[in-house]
Motif scaffolding. Structure first.
Motif, PDB file in Angstrom:
ATOM      1  N   LEU A   1     -34.913  31.715  33.509  1.00 54.24           N
ATOM      2  CA  LEU A   1     -34.003  32.247  32.850  1.00 54.24           C
ATOM      3  C   LEU A   1     -32.893  32.976  33.181  1.00 54.24           C
ATOM      4  O   LEU A   1     -32.061  32.821  33.802  1.00 54.24           O
ATOM      5  CB  LEU A   1     -34.405  31.689  31.429  1.00 54.24           C
ATOM      6  N   LEU A   2     -33.328  34.213  33.029  1.00 53.05           N
ATOM      7  CA  LEU A   2     -32.778  35.774  33.721  1.00 53.05           C
ATOM      8  C   LEU A   2     -31.639  35.678  34.802  1.00 53.05           C
ATOM      9  O   LEU A   2     -30.875  35.514  34.554  1.00 53.05           O
ATOM     10  CB  LEU A   2     -32.727  36.750  32.784  1.00 53.05           C
ATOM     11  N   GLY A   3     -32.995  34.793  35.970  1.00 54.79           N
ATOM     12  CA  GLY A   3     -32.198  35.379  37.736  1.00 54.79           C
ATOM     13  C   GLY A   3     -31.597  34.299  37.900  1.00 54.79           C
ATOM     14  O   GLY A   3     -30.088  34.989  38.209  1.00 54.79           O
ATOM     15  N   LEU A   4     -31.105  33.719  37.262  1.00 60.39           N
ATOM     16  CA  LEU A   4     -30.635  31.970  37.610  1.00 60.39           C
ATOM     17  C   LEU A   4     -29.185  32.016  37.330  1.00 60.39           C
ATOM     18  O   LEU A   4     -28.262  31.915  37.495  1.00 60.39           O
ATOM     19  CB  LEU A   4     -30.880  30.243  37.650  1.00 60.39           C
ATOM     20  N   SER A   5     -29.130  32.866  35.896  1.00 56.08           N
ATOM     21  CA  SER A   5     -28.198  32.495  35.005  1.00 56.08           C
ATOM     22  C   SER A   5     -27.374  33.928  35.837  1.00 56.08           C
ATOM     23  O   SER A   5     -26.178  34.299  35.943  1.00 56.08           O
ATOM     24  CB  SER A   5     -28.935  33.498  33.806  1.00 56.08           C
ATOM     25  N   PHE A   6     -27.885  34.526  36.488  1.00 61.96           N
ATOM     26  CA  PHE A   6     -27.479  35.795  37.472  1.00 61.96           C
ATOM     27  C   PHE A   6     -26.291  35.123  38.450  1.00 61.96           C
ATOM     28  O   PHE A   6     -25.107  35.676  38.639  1.00 61.96           O
ATOM     29  CB  PHE A   6     -28.272  37.288  37.492  1.00 61.96           C
ATOM     30  N   ILE A   7     -27.152  34.394  39.139  1.00 61.68           N
ATOM     31  CA  ILE A   7     -26.886  33.687  40.035  1.00 61.68           C
ATOM     32  C   ILE A   7     -25.839  32.905  39.593  1.00 61.68           C
ATOM     33  O   ILE A   7     -24.847  32.411  40.263  1.00 61.68           O
ATOM     34  CB  ILE A   7     -28.373  33.091  40.695  1.00 61.68           C
ATOM     35  N   GLU A   8     -25.784  32.674  38.761  1.00 57.69           N
ATOM     36  CA  GLU A   8     -24.946  31.336  38.544  1.00 57.69           C
ATOM     37  C   GLU A   8     -23.207  31.699  37.842  1.00 57.69           C
ATOM     38  O   GLU A   8     -22.508  31.606  38.023  1.00 57.69           O
ATOM     39  CB  GLU A   8     -25.031  30.773  36.649  1.00 57.69           C
ATOM     40  N   VAL A   9     -23.437  33.688  37.807  1.00 55.34           N
ATOM     41  CA  VAL A   9     -22.584  34.292  38.185  1.00 55.34           C
ATOM     42  C   VAL A   9     -21.692  34.513  38.827  1.00 55.34           C
ATOM     43  O   VAL A   9     -20.553  34.362  39.051  1.00 55.34           O
ATOM     44  CB  VAL A   9     -22.688  35.382  37.369  1.00 55.34           C
ATOM     45  N   ALA A  10     -22.369  33.820  40.461  1.00 57.54           N
ATOM     46  CA  ALA A  10     -21.727  34.076  41.589  1.00 57.54           C
ATOM     47  C   ALA A  10     -21.350  32.772  42.073  1.00 57.54           C
ATOM     48  O   ALA A  10     -20.199  32.740  42.465  1.00 57.54           O
ATOM     49  CB  ALA A  10     -22.569  34.386  42.595  1.00 57.54           C
ATOM     50  N   SER A  11     -21.867  31.458  41.398  1.00 61.43           N
ATOM     51  CA  SER A  11     -21.600  30.405  41.499  1.00 61.43           C
ATOM     52  C   SER A  11     -19.391  30.680  41.221  1.00 61.43           C
ATOM     53  O   SER A  11     -19.149  29.654  41.190  1.00 61.43           O
ATOM     54  CB  SER A  11     -22.110  29.202  40.908  1.00 61.43           C
ATOM     55  N   ILE A  12     -19.862  31.016  38.905  1.00 61.89           N
ATOM     56  CA  ILE A  12     -18.379  30.584  38.894  1.00 61.89           C
ATOM     57  C   ILE A  12     -18.048  31.556  39.620  1.00 61.89           C
ATOM     58  O   ILE A  12     -16.404  30.996  39.722  1.00 61.89           O
ATOM     59  CB  ILE A  12     -19.290  30.803  37.021  1.00 61.89           C
ATOM     60  N   ALA A  13     -18.061  32.675  39.872  1.00 64.21           N
ATOM     61  CA  ALA A  13     -16.756  33.630  40.927  1.00 64.21           C
ATOM     62  C   ALA A  13     -16.137  32.826  41.775  1.00 64.21           C
ATOM     63  O   ALA A  13     -14.745  33.223  41.841  1.00 64.21           O
ATOM     64  CB  ALA A  13     -17.993  34.588  40.569  1.00 64.21           C
TER      65      ALA A  13
END
Length: 843
Positions: free
Chosen positions: A177-189
């Motif tokens: 949950l938290l690892g992919l939430s962090f990765i999703e920051v990169a995708s949205i950026a």
């Protein structure tokens, strides 16, 4: 104010002047050496890092997949334990979807788009670097968990109540949950970077209907990311609040419902398939015309089809939930929508076929992989039409038929075109081609191995083999299908390994190929791999295939006869153009090499990692460092007041260096970011009303936040928004003291709104652990208050800029962007506190 685009290139400069110009450009755009190499923000470096990291993650996921296939090769196998099997297939799916399929196209886009659009750089190179480091750290964190027997083990879809059971799932679910939430920051950026870059940084004259199809596809996909990823982020928030603090969002005994997670996950999950598929088609849209040696047939049709595919993809998520007992009416609607999406998909494929028939096809390794991928994808599409029919889906649901369908769509629709792109674009890396012989061998190994591995799974599924089983008895008729699939998987892996060997083998003795080895008609091959400036000069474009259609274009670009042939300012510069007709409006100075992006990414990663282990003090410390790094980044890297208001960009044109409002790329970035943020917020509100629809007594007898405090919060936020509008107006009239006073008042009002927003549920002693109603009220209130706190930081930032003379009536980008944020903020506040305070009275 925009400038007209000159039709003819400028006269060629004398050789000594050209040499001096090139030397200045080379100095400005050079990549640092030594350890500072990793602080680079060049799009070519970031794209290469992104792609290499994504491919390494893919190879790791492939090894996990081979482990799964070995375990299933024979009945009652004991090659790996049941728990390790669950971790392996969960990580395999997670990595392929989140760490390879989307990031690989972000990598390709970051690497290719500037040169393809005829520009020097995307508008926020430091944001691209921040996104890469966030992705890399998050990926290592998630992948490394399996080496500590702590990987997620409940499937890449993380369904509750299995994934909310701490005794079974352990810390692995938190890492997911938290690892992919962090990765999703990169995708949205990356999505923000790509949308702004495509809309605002095209070469002069490259009207929106002249853009390369690759750019069209990436624009659509980036827009889809803004609407698909935020619902998953909202679901992750609810999921982690249940795991971390026992708030019962998915606990049926306390009013929650596991189906809410399925809705939020698949609102993301099905568009994700097309987020993966469309960029692969984008690569084919570049490869097919080149090897047919003619422009694409039906340019407008393929653009409309791509838009239609993206739009329809958001209406299909429920076909993953046909077996959950939903009403027949909704099943019929989503079944029809699932059938309808085949129409625009078919249009795109037929356009490629028509282009090949209309041209003279040059058979090559990229075309081989592309054609093979389309053939595999079509089979996956046909089985997709089958499972879109509710009666058949009820029979095939959660069987290996679905596993086969998924892989036919994703590997055929994504991996084969990616390999085609590797062979097609590899000359951009070092001016050399990959081996045709090795490429053809690799293709036939991959094509044969893939079909051998996955086609038998259709029959195993139709014979009743369920997904996600760690072993099976010998007398049910699945053994031969699984043995054949395992053999095919290793053949396929050998083909992938051969591609890797071809890429990494030494090529020092291999001669360099021409700069445009395939005679492509678009711009990405016009630059030298040895130079980091993107294009020698920013050209004027008149057609969709300018290399074919514009005489002497490449020679004129290399001779510096177009825009920005020099870098007299000693800074990295690119052009900003209008959205529709690409008329120049600004000379944008972009950020250069910096360590701040790494610090911001690592500290933000520290926040997510510390939350995983409940290290609260570390979380707070990392959050403070992140905030400090971002504020330093903004203070030193954006909205810098230039030495003069206009600048000679060449060809007799002078443009402003500073812009604000809709002319500014920062304004567009804020708007796009807030659209994505608003989508996540809408998902939380969807959750609030979802609970209302499934319960006769929505509140479950629990007290609400009342009316008084929500209305106070709403009123204070609305007045704070009004104060921000007043501050912007006062700043525009050059009244700095009154501007500063208005900003101070706005910050105080916002602080009061935040306090009042939390006072309601606190005063009425709403315990979020008892029932889902108080839990969802708290989440909506906290979301709004956190955004209010961010708004306060922005107000204080503008106040500091004004006090130091960095924000004036002429140089007002900061306050323009912050007011834009507050437009979204006031909508959020009115919606949140209106719903929380008034809806319980009128329901």
């Amino acid at each position: 104010m925009s400038a007209n685009v000159p039709l003819a290139p400028a006269p060629e400069a004398p050789p000594e002047i050209r040499a001096a110009q090139e030397e200045r450009l080379r100095k400005v755009w050079t990549t640092p050496s030594g350890w500072r190499y990793w602080t680079s923000v060049n799009n070519t470096e970031i794209g290469l890092w992104y792609g290499a990291a994504a491919f390494i993650f893919m190879l790791f996921a492939g090894l996990l997949g081979l482990m799964v296939r070995v375990q299933l090769a024979v009945p009652e196998n004991t090659f790996i334990s049941a728990d390790l099997f669950n971790q392996a297939f969960t990580l395999h799916g997670t990595i392929m979807m989140f760490l390879f399929a989307v990031p690989i196209f972000e990598a390709v886009a970051i690497y290719l788009l500037p040169s393809m659009l005829g520009t020097r750089e995307l508008p926020f190179p430091r944001l691209s670097a921040f996104g890469f480091w966030s992705f890399a750290l998050g990926g290592v964190f998630v992948c490394g968990s399996i080496f500590f027997n702590a990987a997620p083990n409940t499937g890449w879809f993380m369904y509750p109540p299995l994934a909310t059971d701490k005794e079974y799932s352990g810390i692995g679910a938190d890492i997911w949950l938290l690892g992919l939430s962090f990765i999703e920051v990169a995708s949205i950026a990356a999505a923000v970077e790509l949308i702004v870059g495509i809309m605002k940084c095209r070469a002069p004259g490259m009207r929106i209907n002249l853009m390369p199809l690759f750019a069209w596809y990436l624009l659509i996909v980036a827009g889809m990311i803004l609407f698909a990823f935020p619902p998953l982020i909202a679901g992750d928030i609810l999921f982690e609040m249940e795991r971390m603090f026992d708030w019962p969002f998915f606990d049926a005994a306390r009013g929650g419902d596991p189906l809410l997670w399925q809705h939020l996950f698949w609102i993301f999950g099905h568009p994700e398939v097309y987020i993966i598929f469309l960029p692969a088609i984008a690569i084919m849209a570049m490869v097919v015309p080149t090897f047919s040696q003619r422009p694409i047939v039906g340019y407008s049709w393929i653009v409309l089809a791509a838009v239609g595919t993206g739009f329809l993809s958001f209406g299909l998520w429920v076909h993953h939930m046909f077996a959950t007992g939903l009403p027949q009416m909704s099943l019929a609607f989503f079944s029809a929508a699932s059938e309808a999406v085949a129409i625009p998909t078919g249009v795109q494929i037929f356009v490629f076929i028509a282009t090949m028939l209309a041209g003279r096809v040059i058979f090559s390794v990229p075309m081989l992989f592309g054609a093979g991928g389309l053939a595999i994808f079509i089979i996956g599409g046909l089985t997709g039409v089958m499972v879109a029919l509710v009666p058949f889906d009820w029979q095939a649901h959660d069987t290996y038929f679905i596993v086969a369908h998924l892989h036919y769509v994703l590997i055929g629709g994504m991996l084969f075109p990616v390999v085609a792109g590797i062979y097609y674009y590899y000359p951009l890396l070092d001016g050399k081609k990959l081996s045709d012989r090795l490429g053809k061998i690799a293709f036939w190994l991959m094509f044969t191995g893939f079909n051998t591995a996955f086609f038998p799974m259709h029959f195993a599924g139709l014979r009743g083999m369920p997904r996600r089983v760690f072993t099976y008895p010998a007398d049910v008729g699945w053994d031969w299908f699984n043995m054949i699939s395992t053999i095919g998987a290793f053949i396929f892996a050998a083909g992938v390994g051969l591609v890797v060997i071809d890429v990494v083998r030494p090529k020092k003795k291999q001669p360099r190929c021409p700069e445009n080895p395939w005679n492509a008609g678009t711009l990405e091959f016009i630059g030298s791999p040895d130079e980091k400036w993107g294009v020698r000069s920013v050209p004027v474009i008149h057609s969709r295939y300018p290399v074919w259609d514009q005489k002497d274009l490449v020679e004129n670009i290399s001779a510096g006869r177009y825009f920005l042939p020099d870098s007299q300012s000693g800074q990295r510069e690119t052009l900003v153009t209008t959205v529709l007709d690409a008329r120049p409006v600004q000379c944008l100075r972009v950020g250069g090499t910096s360590v701040v992006t790494i610090v911001a990414a690592l500290s933000l990663g520290g926040v997510f990692i510390a939350l995983t282990f409940h290290w609260w003090l570390v979380t707070i410390a990392c959050a403070v460092i992140t905030l400090g790094a971002i504020l330093y980044w903004l203070w030193t890297g954006t909205a810098t007041i230039p030495e003069s208001d206009d600048y000679d960009v060449g060809m007799g044109v002078r443009l402003p260096v500073y812009a604000s409002g809709p002319d500014s790329v920062g304004w567009w970035a804020m708007f796009i970011t807030m659209v994505g943020d608003g989508t996540a917020y809408a998902s939380l509100i969807f959750g609030y009303f979802f609970y209302w629809t499934i319960h006769d007594d929505f509140t479950g007898g629990h007290a609400g936040p009342g009316v008084f405090w929500p209305m106070v919060a709403l009123t204070l936020f609305v007045i704070a928004w009004g104060a921000m509008l007043a501050a912007r107006s006062l700043n525009a009239h050059d009244r700095p003291r009154l501007t500063q006073a208005a900003l101070g008042v706005a910050a105080l009002l916002s602080l009061g709104g935040c306090a009042a927003g939390l006072a309601g549920p606190f005063a009425y002693e709403m315990d979020p652990t008892l029932y889902v109603y108080p839990a969802i009220v708290w989440v909506v209130a906290i979301w709004t208050v956190v955004h209010g706190a961010v708004g306060i930081i922005m107000q204080l930032y503008c106040l500091a800029r004004s006090l130091t003379g960095r924000m004036t009536a002429r140089y007002d980008m900061d306050i323009d962007n912050v007011v834009l944020y507050w437009h979204f903020m006031v909508i959020t506040a009115v919606t949140s506190f209106g719903v929380l305070g008034l809806f319980p009275l009128v329901r």
